[in-house]
Design an enzyme around this catalytic site. Structure first.
Site, mmCIF file in Angstrom:
data_model
loop_
_atom_site.group_PDB
_atom_site.id
_atom_site.type_symbol
_atom_site.label_atom_id
_atom_site.label_comp_id
_atom_site.label_asym_id
_atom_site.label_seq_id
_atom_site.Cartn_x
_atom_site.Cartn_y
_atom_site.Cartn_z
ATOM 1 N N GLU A 46 0.842 -1.203 0.000
ATOM 2 C CA GLU A 46 0.000 0.000 0.000
ATOM 3 C C GLU A 46 0.874 1.248 0.000
ATOM 4 O OE1 GLU A 46 -2.878 0.011 3.179
ATOM 5 O OE2 GLU A 46 -3.769 1.906 2.505
ATOM 6 N N ASN A 193 -12.288 -1.005 -1.126
ATOM 7 C CA ASN A 193 -11.640 -1.654 0.021
ATOM 8 C C ASN A 193 -12.355 -1.217 1.289
ATOM 9 O OD1 ASN A 193 -9.204 -2.773 1.621
ATOM 10 N ND2 ASN A 193 -9.302 -0.632 2.290
ATOM 11 N N GLU A 194 -12.609 -2.156 2.165
ATOM 12 C CA GLU A 194 -13.254 -1.864 3.455
ATOM 13 C C GLU A 194 -14.388 -0.841 3.275
ATOM 14 O OE1 GLU A 194 -10.332 -1.239 6.612
ATOM 15 O OE2 GLU A 194 -9.678 -3.319 6.417
ATOM 16 N N TYR A 260 -7.111 -8.871 11.451
ATOM 17 C CA TYR A 260 -5.805 -8.627 12.076
ATOM 18 C C TYR A 260 -5.816 -9.218 13.481
ATOM 19 C CZ TYR A 260 -4.620 -5.462 8.272
ATOM 20 O OH TYR A 260 -4.329 -4.945 7.029
ATOM 21 N N GLU A 315 -6.389 -9.150 3.549
ATOM 22 C CA GLU A 315 -5.565 -8.463 4.559
ATOM 23 C C GLU A 315 -5.579 -9.304 5.826
ATOM 24 O OE1 GLU A 315 -6.120 -4.281 5.372
ATOM 25 O OE2 GLU A 315 -6.549 -3.884 3.258
ATOM 26 N N GLN A 364 2.001 -6.149 5.607
ATOM 27 C CA GLN A 364 2.221 -5.821 4.218
ATOM 28 C C GLN A 364 3.641 -6.201 3.808
ATOM 29 O OE1 GLN A 364 1.010 -1.874 3.088
ATOM 30 N NE2 GLN A 364 -0.943 -2.002 4.173
HETATM 31 O O1 AHR Z 1 -3.112 -2.611 6.233
HETATM 32 C C1 AHR Z 1 -3.362 -1.398 6.845
HETATM 33 C C2 AHR Z 1 -4.818 -0.969 6.717
HETATM 34 O O2 AHR Z 1 -5.631 -1.844 7.434
HETATM 35 C C3 AHR Z 1 -5.399 -0.968 5.340
HETATM 36 O O3 AHR Z 1 -5.130 0.189 4.648
HETATM 37 C C4 AHR Z 1 -6.868 -1.093 5.609
HETATM 38 O O4 AHR Z 1 -7.556 -1.725 4.554
HETATM 39 C C5 AHR Z 1 -6.948 -1.848 6.908
HETATM 40 O O5 AHR Z 1 -7.797 -1.262 7.799
#
Ligand code: AHR
Length: 518
Positions: A46, A193-194, A260, A315, A364
């Site tokens: 990103e 995205n999101e 995450y 992600e 990432q």
């Molecule tokens: O990976 C960091 C961020 O986490 C990304 O930009 C977003 O899609 C997510 O919230």
């Protein structure tokens, strides 16, 4: 049948016979039918912090050795990793990105504020050409995410035309003017995205309609066929998946999922200074990935029992407090052996769900979150490989191999939320080029595990292996100590006791072992 077997992780049987084994891994080779799509080993880059600028890209004028502007050391490390797919330009950045800012002469590209990530000035010197050329050089599939949140249908449609049309169309002509004659191959395309958050704060019903509207105008040009991916759920939001499956259905080829390993977003914790309790909590979150995928799969199965629509975990990873002294908002973190254990366990989970999970992108690639590589973007220009890199490298043989169901009998560890963590996480596959690959992760901080491998119809003739471990769970690599955590030959294999189709090996505490079986 396959599901029953692989989802049963039994608690340790009190007596395992006369041997002193602590765990039994039973493999069912004849039940192996699903390919582990190599895209599960996908990466994500990103415009965030120094992932692109200073990580992948330094520009042709830099004193840091580069190939047409791409950092040479990073490029070569990625080439060795066999990156199958690279997602770009975000993340949250994607819904703020206007692709026309990143084409044409660099001196004429606008400089803008990166509103999502620390307000850094983005000079747009890395744009569509730089990204797609990099993918060609790496031999990986590009995965481009379009802007739904602040972009227009026309803008997105023209981007596709610019990248993939070989005809005499206006956008193809513009691309040629900018120096690229032939269209690129672009398979994977994300529709925002999101969308539930930084991508527009939408509700799933509204996003579904927008998805239908935007994709109406995303055409397949020349020989290019788009694989369209809807912006999917955050973690356990199965309602999001339900609504999209209902309202978009076969209009999408894939639906994403973001997860995450963060227990408390207000106190994420240090990347390198953590207690044993925090370690097991992280592994509890990691083990939960299995449950989470199953929940989304159950919803998808209702609408799509033939599993035509892929779940793309585009992600995932750890997210710690930013490194002290780093730029706020750049999400720069160290990565220790703990992160490597998390990466290996997660890949084992993806293998298990490979009939539905067909892509995953760890967040990432460089200098951001659970990265493969860290670079010194100023002084020395050094680069260091993180423990995560070595996991992906050791697991390379799983790419496009046939997953073989395994049943694990082992002790269950627990975190403070009473979430179960198998002491041994295992995965095995039949390699494309013949032979087998077996990964074993010992999650315990203190206990070695005598493991019996029952290989079914496989009678191993030759065994070799590598191990990734370190004296301390919070050991990591930095520019002064780049080789603290790195793979070594797995010497215990020499003492492995092999009897017909059974092998016994000792897996040391907090280690990842990958065996090559012929
Ligand atoms: O990976 C960091 C961020 O986490 C990304 O930009 C977003 O899609 C997510 O919230």
């Amino acid at each position: 049948m396959r599901k029953e077997i692989i989802s049963t992780t039994l608690a340790l049987i009190a007596s395992l016979g006369s041997f002193a084994q602590d765990a039994i891994i039973s493999v069912y080779p004849e039940q192996g039918k699903y390919k582990i799509d190599k895209e599960i080993y996908g990466q994500f880059a990103e415009h965030l912090g120094t992932c692109i600028y200073g990580g992948l890209w330094v520009g042709t004028e830099s004193g840091i050795p580069n190939i047409n502007g791409y950092r040479k050391d990073v490029f070569e490390a990625l080439k060795r990793l066999q990156v199958p797919v690279l997602r770009w330009p975000g993340g949250c950045f994607a819904d703020d990105y206007h692709w026309t800012d990143g084409i044409g002469p660099k001196s004429q590209r606008p400089s803008l504020r990166n509103n999502n990530w620390g307000g850094t000035i983005e000079d747009n010197s890395f744009g569509t050409h730089e990204f797609l050329n990099l993918c060609e050089m790496l031999g990986c599939e590009p995965y481009v995410t379009g802007n739904v949140g602040s972009g227009t249908v026309k803008e997105m449609a023209q981007w596709i035309e610019y990248m993939t049309s070989d005809g005499d169309t206006p956008m193809a002509k513009l691309r040629r003017q900018n120096g690229r004659e032939k269209a690129w191959h672009v398979k994977y395309f994300g529709i925002g995205n999101e969308a539930w958050g930084c991508g527009g704060n939408m509700r799933p019903e509204y996003y579904s309609d927008l998805y239908r509207r935007y994709t109406t105008y995303l055409r397949d040009y020349s020989n290019n066929t788009l694989f369209k991916i809807a912006s999917g759920a955050s973690a356990g939001d199965v309602n999001w998946t339900q609504v999209l499956m209902d309202r978009i259905g076969n209009g999408m080829q894939g639906i994403s999922l973001h997860y995450y390993y963060v227990r408390d977003w207000n106190h994420k914790g240090s990347a390198t200074r953590f207690s044993d309790e925090e370690y097991y909590q992280t592994l509890g979150s990691c083990a939960y990935m299995d449950t989470l995928i199953s929940k989304h799969e159950a919803v998808m199965d209702k609408f799509d029992p033939q599993k035509k629509i892929a779940l793309m975990v585009d992600e995932w990873g750890t997210w710690w407090d930013e490194e002290p002294g780093s730029v706020p908002g750049h999400l720069y973190q160290q990565n220790s052996l703990r992160d490597a254990i998390v990466a290996a366990m997660t890949l084992n989970t993806f293998h298990k769900h490979t009939d539905r999970v067909r892509m995953a992108n760890i967040a990432q690639l460089v200098n951001v979150l659970q990265s493969m590589i860290l670079t010194d973007t100023k002084g020395t220009g050094h680069m260091v490989l993180t423990p995560n890199y070595y996991v992906f490298e050791m697991y390379k043989d799983f790419q496009d191999a046939i997953n073989l169901p395994v049943q694990t009998q082992c002790t269950m560890l627990h975190d403070t939320d009473n979430r179960q963590i198998p002491q041994i996480s295992a995965s095995m596959a039949r390699k494309q080029q013949g032979g087998y690959v077996l990964a074993l992760v010992n999650t315990s901080l203190s206990k070695d595990v005598e493991t019996e491998l029952r290989l079914g119809s496989i009678a191993p003739k030759q065994l070799s292996g590598r191990i990734l471990t370190a004296p301390r769970i919070n050991d990591f690599n930095d520019f002064s100590h780049p080789e603290t955590v790195k793979p070594a030959e797995f010497r215990n294999i020499r003492n492995a006791k092999t009897k017909k189709n059974t092998v016994r090996v000792k897996i040391p505490a907090k280690s990842i072992v990958v065996l090559d079986i012929k």
